[in-house]
Design an enzyme around this catalytic site. Structure first.
Site, PDB file in Angstrom:
ATOM      1  N   ARG A  35       0.819  -1.223   0.000  1.00 49.31           N
ATOM      2  CA  ARG A  35       0.000   0.000   0.000  1.00 49.31           C
ATOM      3  C   ARG A  35       0.849   1.268   0.000  1.00 49.31           C
ATOM      4  NH1 ARG A  35      -5.284  -1.449   3.826  1.00 49.31           N
ATOM      5  NH2 ARG A  35      -6.517  -2.274   2.092  1.00 49.31           N
ATOM      6  N   LYS A 196     -17.239 -17.913   1.851  1.00 53.07           N
ATOM      7  CA  LYS A 196     -18.702 -17.894   1.964  1.00 53.07           C
ATOM      8  C   LYS A 196     -19.368 -17.279   0.738  1.00 53.07           C
ATOM      9  CE  LYS A 196     -18.975 -17.563   7.015  1.00 53.07           C
ATOM     10  NZ  LYS A 196     -19.488 -16.749   8.143  1.00 53.07           N
ATOM     11  N   GLY A 351      -7.791  -9.594  -0.293  1.00 50.09           N
ATOM     12  CA  GLY A 351      -6.620  -9.797   0.564  1.00 50.09           C
ATOM     13  C   GLY A 351      -5.841 -11.058   0.283  1.00 50.09           C
ATOM     14  N   GLY A 374     -12.685  -4.104   1.097  1.00 44.83           N
ATOM     15  CA  GLY A 374     -14.119  -3.813   1.158  1.00 44.83           C
ATOM     16  C   GLY A 374     -14.589  -2.863   0.078  1.00 44.83           C
TER      17      GLY A 374
END
Length: 392
Positions: A35, A196, A351, A374
């Site tokens: 980052r 999920k 990630g 996100g």
């Protein structure tokens, strides 16, 4: 949305620069500088323009309290080394600071305010806090796409108080995401994994009308394999996912998007067990699915070859163990090969995917790799991000 690159005279201007420098730190040492490395072009651009730079950023979730281990000090030091320039960390309470406190020496060009999330007003999007931040500068620049799904003071409210622009990295992120959502070169394929289905259902539903193929892999695929009448043994699975899977297949049929899932798998008795390749009808009750098999890899290869655009979000298996990393590595290698011969435009994000590509030293072999987490997923869901809306 206007880019800071479009502004003609930045010399001497005070730039309030919102970055996401939320990097992993262990015992005071940064373990992944991705980052930080990504925002260096924006800092170098502003330095060249002779601007005065005030950096705002955060680490972790201190919840409005001062947490010493979440200080930005290690990041200041890393930036100093990479820019070969002093980066001064200001630890004084922001409410006690005014713009006359900065840049008293002509040689001062970059300062960083301590973790913005040490202040509870930040996450409350407090207008008074934002107004005080705005009083410190002439121009606001958001180069923190990965925080832009948050309606926080330094992301959202502040953009209405100063002339506001996007940074170079945010421009790259938005342009890459447009290439996989609105300005698509077809055929386009999404390779999506994760643990999920429920966390990715809105992404999948938003992409189905735009994509030609969606390949479901990872633990998510276990639910699909089970839904199709196969035993999945002790494999990770999500309860009550049948309705979500029905929804995916129903929508894909209407929108003419193919849904692909593994045809063969690699299993073991546990996460450290010996790998075995098996057909879907051969999985024992005491086995767990931990990777995709060679047949499935060939199917993925074929779809990558037939595509002009690839989006990859989520590994194919339990890549943390080398025994079950083969599927993910083979997919990465195939995308890189086609990328190098200019056959595809490739975007990767999430990630675990970024971690895998870092392990392979392959970040720069994709057209774009998002570290936004996100915000990346919410953009793919079709949501309007508060930070981007504020810039518009």
């Amino acid at each position: 949305m206007k880019s800071i690159k479009e502004v003609k005279s930045l010399s001497g201007k005070r730039i309030l620069l919102r970055l996401d420098l939320n990097v992993p730190i262990v015992n005071g040492k940064i373990t992944d500088t991705t980052r930080i490395d990504k925002i260096l072009p924006t800092l170098k651009f502003l330095i060249k323009e002779n601007s005065k730079i005030i950096i705002l950023s955060h680490i972790g979730r201190p919840k409005g309290k001062i947490v010493k281990k979440l200080s930005l000090k290690p990041i200041c030091e890393d930036l100093e080394n990479k820019l070969d320039q002093k980066v001064k960390l200001i630890t004084k309470n922001i409410s006690e600071i005014n713009n006359e406190d900065f840049f008293k020496n002509d040689t001062d060009q970059i300062i960083m305010l301590e973790n913005i999330r040490f202040y509870s007003e930040e996450e409350k999007n407090d207008p008074i806090f934002a107004k005080h931040l705005a009083s410190l500068a002439d121009i606001y620049v958001n180069d923190a796409f990965s925080c832009s799904h948050r309606a926080h003071a330094s992301i959202h409210e502040i953009a209405s108080l100063l002339p506001s622009y996007s940074g170079l990295q945010l421009d790259l992120e938005i342009n890459a995401l447009k290439r996989i959502t609105s300005e698509i070169k077809k055929p386009i394929t999404c390779i999506i994994g994760g643990s999920k289905i429920s966390t990715k259902i809105n992404v999948i539903k938003n992409l189905i009308p735009k994509f030609d193929n969606i390949i479901i892999l990872g633990a998510m695929a276990n639910n699909v394999i089970k839904y199709m009448g196969n035993n999945i043994g002790k494999s990770l699975q999500e309860d009550n996912s049948d309705l979500l899977i029905e929804e995916i297949f129903s929508l894909s049929k209407k929108k003419n998007c193919k849904i692909i899932y593994p045809e063969d798998v690699v299993v073991a008795k546990n996460f450290n067990g010996n790998p075995q390749i098996k057909e879907l009808n051969e999985i024992s009750l005491d086995e767990m699915i931990l990777d995709i098999g060679p047949k499935t890899i060939e199917i993925v290869y074929d779809l990558i070859d037939k595509s002009n655009t690839i989006l990859w979000n989520g590994p194919a298996g339990f890549f943390e163990n080398d025994n079950f990393a083969n599927g993910s590595i083979k997919i990465a290698e195939k995308i890189i090969k086609n990328n190098k011969s200019n056959k595809i435009y490739s975007v990767a994000g999430g990630g675990d995917t970024v971690s895998l590509l870092n392990n392979l030293n392959a970040i720069n072999n994709f057209n774009f790799v998002s570290t936004a987490g996100g915000a990346f997923l919410e953009y793919l869901e079709g949501k309007e991000l508060p930070g981007i809306k504020a810039l518009n």
